[in-house]
Design a protein around this motif. Sequence first.
Motif, short mmCIF file in Angstrom:
data_model
loop_
_atom_site.label_atom_id
_atom_site.label_comp_id
_atom_site.label_asym_id
_atom_site.label_seq_id
_atom_site.Cartn_x
_atom_site.Cartn_y
_atom_site.Cartn_z
N ILE A 1 66.90 -28.38 78.53
CA ILE A 1 67.14 -29.76 78.09
C ILE A 1 67.94 -30.51 79.14
O ILE A 1 67.65 -31.66 79.45
N SER A 2 68.91 -29.84 79.75
CA SER A 2 69.68 -30.48 80.83
C SER A 2 68.78 -30.83 82.01
O SER A 2 68.91 -31.90 82.61
N ASP A 3 67.85 -29.93 82.35
CA ASP A 3 66.90 -30.21 83.43
C ASP A 3 66.04 -31.43 83.09
O ASP A 3 65.81 -32.30 83.94
N ILE A 4 65.56 -31.48 81.87
CA ILE A 4 64.71 -32.59 81.43
C ILE A 4 65.48 -33.90 81.49
O ILE A 4 64.96 -34.92 81.95
N GLU A 5 66.74 -33.86 81.04
CA GLU A 5 67.56 -35.08 81.11
C GLU A 5 67.74 -35.52 82.56
O GLU A 5 67.68 -36.72 82.87
N HIS A 6 67.95 -34.57 83.46
CA HIS A 6 68.12 -34.91 84.87
C HIS A 6 66.82 -35.48 85.45
O HIS A 6 66.83 -36.50 86.14
N ILE A 7 65.70 -34.84 85.16
CA ILE A 7 64.41 -35.34 85.63
C ILE A 7 64.18 -36.76 85.13
O ILE A 7 63.73 -37.63 85.87
N ALA A 8 64.50 -36.99 83.86
CA ALA A 8 64.32 -38.33 83.28
C ALA A 8 65.20 -39.36 83.99
O ALA A 8 64.77 -40.49 84.21
N SER A 9 66.39 -38.95 84.37
CA SER A 9 67.31 -39.91 84.99
C SER A 9 66.88 -40.32 86.39
O SER A 9 67.24 -41.39 86.85
N VAL A 10 66.10 -39.48 87.06
CA VAL A 10 65.66 -39.80 88.42
C VAL A 10 64.17 -40.10 88.50
O VAL A 10 63.66 -40.43 89.56
N SER A 11 63.46 -40.02 87.37
CA SER A 11 62.01 -40.19 87.35
C SER A 11 61.61 -41.64 87.59
O SER A 11 62.16 -42.57 87.03
#
Length: 83
Positions: A45-55
């Motif tokens: 979930i942390s990875d997904i949040e990070h990906i979303a923040s830079v996507s």
Amino acid sequence: MTTPTERTRHLVQAGAFLRELRGNRKLPQQVRDEAHRLLRHYPTISDIEHIASVSTGSIFGNPLTTEFDPGWLRGYNNDGHRI
């Protein structure tokens, strides 16, 4: 068209579903092993949040959302059984 929220929710739920498969002793070992193999590199979930923040949307067509709703995991748990 899939919205960023739908895309993020389904990514999170797919990971939860794989965790259920991995832990469900009623399933054949081959299925549990495959779920485990897929989860080894599945984003947290942390990875997904990070990906979303830079996507920028270039990877998925639409960016992910950083809005995570814990309710998306309702009905899933870690021991492989539905609640």
